[in-house]
Design a protein around this motif. Structure first.
Motif, PDB file in Angstrom:
ATOM      1  N   VAL A   1       0.827  -1.213   0.000  1.00  6.47           N
ATOM      2  CA  VAL A   1       0.000   0.000   0.000  1.00  6.47           C
ATOM      3  C   VAL A   1       0.862   1.264   0.000  1.00  6.47           C
ATOM      4  O   VAL A   1       0.584   2.209  -0.735  1.00  6.47           O
ATOM      5  CB  VAL A   1      -0.978   0.005   1.201  1.00  6.47           C
ATOM      6  CG1 VAL A   1      -1.713   1.327   1.299  1.00  6.47           C
ATOM      7  CG2 VAL A   1      -1.968  -1.129   1.077  1.00  6.47           C
ATOM      8  N   GLU A   2       1.902   1.266   0.809  1.00  5.11           N
ATOM      9  CA  GLU A   2       2.770   2.451   0.869  1.00  5.11           C
ATOM     10  C   GLU A   2       3.447   2.703  -0.478  1.00  5.11           C
ATOM     11  O   GLU A   2       3.501   3.832  -0.955  1.00  5.11           O
ATOM     12  CB  GLU A   2       3.816   2.284   1.968  1.00  5.11           C
ATOM     13  CG  GLU A   2       4.670   3.518   2.167  1.00  5.11           C
ATOM     14  CD  GLU A   2       5.661   3.367   3.304  1.00  5.11           C
ATOM     15  OE1 GLU A   2       6.176   4.394   3.741  1.00  5.11           O
ATOM     16  OE2 GLU A   2       5.923   2.236   3.757  1.00  5.11           O
ATOM     17  N   LEU A   3       3.935   1.649  -1.112  1.00  2.00           N
ATOM     18  CA  LEU A   3       4.594   1.787  -2.416  1.00  2.00           C
ATOM     19  C   LEU A   3       3.607   2.275  -3.471  1.00  2.00           C
ATOM     20  O   LEU A   3       3.904   3.184  -4.246  1.00  2.00           O
ATOM     21  CB  LEU A   3       5.217   0.452  -2.824  1.00  2.00           C
ATOM     22  CG  LEU A   3       6.077   0.440  -4.078  1.00  2.00           C
ATOM     23  CD1 LEU A   3       7.230   1.420  -3.970  1.00  2.00           C
ATOM     24  CD2 LEU A   3       6.608  -0.965  -4.337  1.00  2.00           C
ATOM     25  N   CYS A   4       2.414   1.708  -3.486  1.00  2.16           N
ATOM     26  CA  CYS A   4       1.382   2.136  -4.424  1.00  2.16           C
ATOM     27  C   CYS A   4       1.017   3.602  -4.212  1.00  2.16           C
ATOM     28  O   CYS A   4       0.897   4.374  -5.166  1.00  2.16           O
ATOM     29  CB  CYS A   4       0.150   1.252  -4.269  1.00  2.16           C
ATOM     30  SG  CYS A   4      -1.255   1.722  -5.296  1.00  2.16           S
ATOM     31  N   THR A   5       0.873   4.003  -2.945  1.00  5.46           N
ATOM     32  CA  THR A   5       0.479   5.377  -2.621  1.00  5.46           C
ATOM     33  C   THR A   5       1.540   6.383  -3.055  1.00  5.46           C
ATOM     34  O   THR A   5       1.209   7.406  -3.665  1.00  5.46           O
ATOM     35  CB  THR A   5       0.205   5.518  -1.106  1.00  5.46           C
ATOM     36  OG1 THR A   5      -0.814   4.583  -0.735  1.00  5.46           O
ATOM     37  CG2 THR A   5      -0.239   6.919  -0.748  1.00  5.46           C
ATOM     38  N   VAL A   6       2.800   6.097  -2.765  1.00  4.75           N
ATOM     39  CA  VAL A   6       3.849   7.057  -3.155  1.00  4.75           C
ATOM     40  C   VAL A   6       3.989   7.133  -4.671  1.00  4.75           C
ATOM     41  O   VAL A   6       4.233   8.205  -5.215  1.00  4.75           O
ATOM     42  CB  VAL A   6       5.216   6.782  -2.484  1.00  4.75           C
ATOM     43  CG1 VAL A   6       5.126   6.921  -0.977  1.00  4.75           C
ATOM     44  CG2 VAL A   6       5.803   5.460  -2.876  1.00  4.75           C
ATOM     45  N   ARG A   7       3.814   5.990  -5.353  1.00  2.00           N
ATOM     46  CA  ARG A   7       3.869   6.032  -6.824  1.00  2.00           C
ATOM     47  C   ARG A   7       2.697   6.852  -7.367  1.00  2.00           C
ATOM     48  O   ARG A   7       2.854   7.623  -8.299  1.00  2.00           O
ATOM     49  CB  ARG A   7       3.832   4.623  -7.415  1.00  2.00           C
ATOM     50  CG  ARG A   7       5.097   3.832  -7.249  1.00  2.00           C
ATOM     51  CD  ARG A   7       6.278   4.479  -7.981  1.00  2.00           C
ATOM     52  NE  ARG A   7       7.414   3.611  -8.017  1.00  2.00           N
ATOM     53  CZ  ARG A   7       8.287   3.451  -7.030  1.00  2.00           C
ATOM     54  NH1 ARG A   7       8.148   4.130  -5.910  1.00  2.00           N
ATOM     55  NH2 ARG A   7       9.296   2.632  -7.151  1.00  2.00           N
ATOM     56  N   SER A   8       1.528   6.665  -6.776  1.00  2.00           N
ATOM     57  CA  SER A   8       0.340   7.393  -7.233  1.00  2.00           C
ATOM     58  C   SER A   8       0.477   8.888  -7.007  1.00  2.00           C
ATOM     59  O   SER A   8       0.006   9.701  -7.805  1.00  2.00           O
ATOM     60  CB  SER A   8      -0.901   6.872  -6.501  1.00  2.00           C
ATOM     61  OG  SER A   8      -1.102   5.507  -6.784  1.00  2.00           O
ATOM     62  N   ASN A   9       1.115   9.274  -5.908  1.00  2.00           N
ATOM     63  CA  ASN A   9       1.307  10.693  -5.581  1.00  2.00           C
ATOM     64  C   ASN A   9       2.627  11.258  -6.104  1.00  2.00           C
ATOM     65  O   ASN A   9       2.953  12.411  -5.836  1.00  2.00           O
ATOM     66  CB  ASN A   9       1.238  10.897  -4.058  1.00  2.00           C
ATOM     67  CG  ASN A   9      -0.151  10.688  -3.526  1.00  2.00           C
ATOM     68  OD1 ASN A   9      -1.142  11.041  -4.166  1.00  2.00           O
ATOM     69  ND2 ASN A   9      -0.259  10.079  -2.351  1.00  2.00           N
ATOM     70  N   GLN A  10       3.375  10.435  -6.831  1.00  2.00           N
ATOM     71  CA  GLN A  10       4.667  10.819  -7.410  1.00  2.00           C
ATOM     72  C   GLN A  10       5.632  11.361  -6.362  1.00  2.00           C
ATOM     73  O   GLN A  10       6.249  12.407  -6.528  1.00  2.00           O
ATOM     74  CB  GLN A  10       4.473  11.806  -8.562  1.00  2.00           C
ATOM     75  CG  GLN A  10       3.669  11.213  -9.685  1.00  2.00           C
ATOM     76  CD  GLN A  10       3.481  12.154 -10.849  1.00  2.00           C
ATOM     77  OE1 GLN A  10       3.850  13.319 -10.812  1.00  2.00           O
ATOM     78  NE2 GLN A  10       2.911  11.643 -11.919  1.00  2.00           N
ATOM     79  N   ILE A  11       5.740  10.621  -5.269  1.00  2.00           N
ATOM     80  CA  ILE A  11       6.653  10.953  -4.173  1.00  2.00           C
ATOM     81  C   ILE A  11       7.740   9.884  -4.151  1.00  2.00           C
ATOM     82  O   ILE A  11       7.480   8.725  -4.453  1.00  2.00           O
ATOM     83  CB  ILE A  11       5.897  10.958  -2.817  1.00  2.00           C
ATOM     84  CG1 ILE A  11       4.794  12.001  -2.836  1.00  2.00           C
ATOM     85  CG2 ILE A  11       6.850  11.200  -1.665  1.00  2.00           C
ATOM     86  CD1 ILE A  11       3.859  11.898  -1.646  1.00  2.00           C
TER      87      ILE A  11
END
Length: 130
Positions: free
Chosen positions: A25-35
C-alpha cells in the motif's frame, strides 16, 4: 466520471488498499502521488538491495524495507548481511565481522571472518559454520 462503473476513492491510499491488494500500500500510494520512497527493496536477480528513492522498483509487488540491513537480512537471505550491504553500495555499520575463523577451501587454510589483510579472509558466507 463518464463511466458509471469506475469506482472513486477519497485518496490514493484508499484506492491502493481497495484496488491493488497485491501491491504494498505504501509503495502504491507514493507512486500514485509521485513521491520518492526512502526505503529499500531487494533485487533478487542481482543479490542486492536498492534505495527506492535512488533506483525505483518497477515491480510494485516487491516487498519494501525501512533499512538496507533489514532488506538484506530478509530479502537477500542467501548472502551474509555484510556481503549484501557491500553489493548494495551500503557501508556496513560493523565491518569487523565476528572475528571467528572459518575454512577457506579455495586457499586451503583457515581465515578470520573480517575484511582486510591476513588473517582476514573476507566476511563468512551464511553457510559457513563459525
Amino acid at each position: 466520471v463518464e463511466e458509471s462503473y469506475v469506482m472513486l476513492h477519497d485518496s490514493a491510499e484508499a484506492c491502493c488498499q481497495a484496488e491493488y491488494q497485491w501491491i504494498d500500500v505504501e509503495l502504491c500510494t507514493v507512486r500514485s502521488n509521485q513521491i520518492r520512497l526512502k526505503k529499500y527493496w531487494p533485487d533478487k536477480t542481482n543479490s542486492k538491495c536498492y534505495k527506492d528513492s535512488e533506483n525505483p522498483t518497477v515491480d510494485l509487488s516487491v516487498q519494501i524495507f525501512d533499512t538496507a540491513s533489514e532488506c538484506c537480512k530478509v530479502g537477500i537471505f542467501w548472502l551474509s548481511e555484510n556481503e549484501c550491504l557491500s553489493a548494495s553500495g551500503v557501508t556496513p555499520e560493523v565491518t569487523a565481522g565476528s572475528s571467528k575463523f572459518y575454512v577457506d577451501w579455495e586457499r586451503m587454510k583457515c581465515v578470520k571472518d573480517c575484511e582486510g589483510a591476513a588473517p582476514c579472509g573476507g566476511f563468512a558466507h551464511w553457510w559457513e559454520y563459525l
